[in-house]
Design a protein around this motif. Sequence first.
Motif: not given
Length: 404
Positions: A374, A376, A378, A396-397, A399, A403
Motif C-alpha cells: 500500500n 501513498t 503526497n 510507504k506513506n 510526503n 520518506d
Amino acid sequence: MRYSEMLVPVHDFIPLSVEAEHVEWSKVQFQTKENLVPYDIMLPVPEDSVQVRDLLDKLAVLKLNEGLGTTMGCTGPRCVVIVRNGLTILDLIVNEIQTLNAKYKCDVPLLLMNSANTHEETQENQFPHSVVEVAMRLPCDGDSGKDGGCPSGHSDVFSVLMNSGILDELLSKGKEFVFVANIDNMGATVDLKILNHLVNNKIDYCMEVIPKTADVEGGALISHEGNDPVPDDPVRFVPLHLISVNEFKLIEIFKNFCTSNLWINLNAIKRLVQEDAPINAIWSFVPRSRLLPVEASSDLLLVQSDLYTLSDGLLTRNSARENPANPAIELGPEFKKFADFSRRFDSIPSILELDSLKVDGDVWFGSGVTLKGNITINAKSGVKMEIPDGAVLQDKNINGPEDM
C-alpha cells in the motif's frame, strides 16, 4: 426450472435502467441462484479446430463506440486513446478479430455502433488492408439517414440492427449470435466457452455478471416492480444506476455487477422486435477479468503495467500476480489528462505486488520503479516530487524525499 425454459419478455433486453431515487425499495428483488449460470460449469471449448471454426462462423461482434475520451482530456472518441505499445483501443480489438479469423479460417465481422460524436474520427482510423469488416455509424430507429448516428448513450441496439438491414444481412451470411460490449472494456473479448454454451443449450440471451466487490458506481442488477414504464410487466431485471451504492447503504445488498457484455441470438432479436415474443435467457457468472474498462488514467496505469501482457490484441493478466484483485489506484488531477499522465512516467512502474496506490500533487516517476503493498504519495503544494530511477517502494506513506 431449466435455464432454457426461462421465458423473459422483450422489455428486459432493451437497455433500460432505473435511478435510485425512483426505486420503491419494498418492491425490489435481487438475483437468485436460479438465474445465474457459473462460468466454471460450462463445458470446455472443443479441441478440434474445425468445430471451433464452425462456432466462430456463427458469431458477429458489435462494439458500442459512443463515448469520448474527455475523462482523459482527449477530444476524440475513447476508442482511439493509445492503450499500449502505441496501439489504440480500436487497434487491439481489430487485432483480436483478425487473429481469430486467420487462426481458424473463419469470418467474424466486427461492427461499430458509433454516435454522432465519435463517427468521423473513428472512420478516419479505419484499416484499409484489414480483413475485418467494420460497419460504421449504424442509424438509430427513426433516423432520417442523412447524417445517421445516435446521441451517445441513447442507442437501441435491437431496433438499430433491424431497421438498418444489418440483422438480415448477418443472418443471410449464417450468423446466429452477436456479442455486444462497450468498446472501452478491454476484458470483453470473444469467449468461445460462453458461445459454445449458448449454441449447445439453445439459449437466446446471456448477460455477463461478476461478483460485486469494490465497484461502487452503477451496474447492480435488480428486478423492479415499482414505477415500471412497461404495462403488464410487473417484474423484470434491469441495471440499477447509482451515483454511489455507498450513499444508499446498499453495498452489502448488491452481490452482482453487470459487465454490459451481452450475447444475443439474432433470430431472437428479430422475433422480439417483430412479434414481442418471449425468449430464454441466462445470466452468466464470469471471471472479473471480463471487466477491464479503460476510462481514466488510473485504468491506463493498470493495462500498461507488467500486470498485463499483450498478444494478438488480447490483454492477459500476468499469472505471477498472486492477489486475484487488481490494485486500487487513485491518481490526482495532475495525471488526469492523457498527455500529463504519459509525461509523468519515464516508464510504467512494476505493480505485480501492489495492493493500493494513491498519488496527490506534482509527482514524477523515474524508470524501473517498483511499487508493492500500500503506497501513498503526497507532494506538498508547490513542491515537485521525483521518484528516482530503480526505486523499490513497499508499504510507504511518502510526503517528501526523506520518506523513500
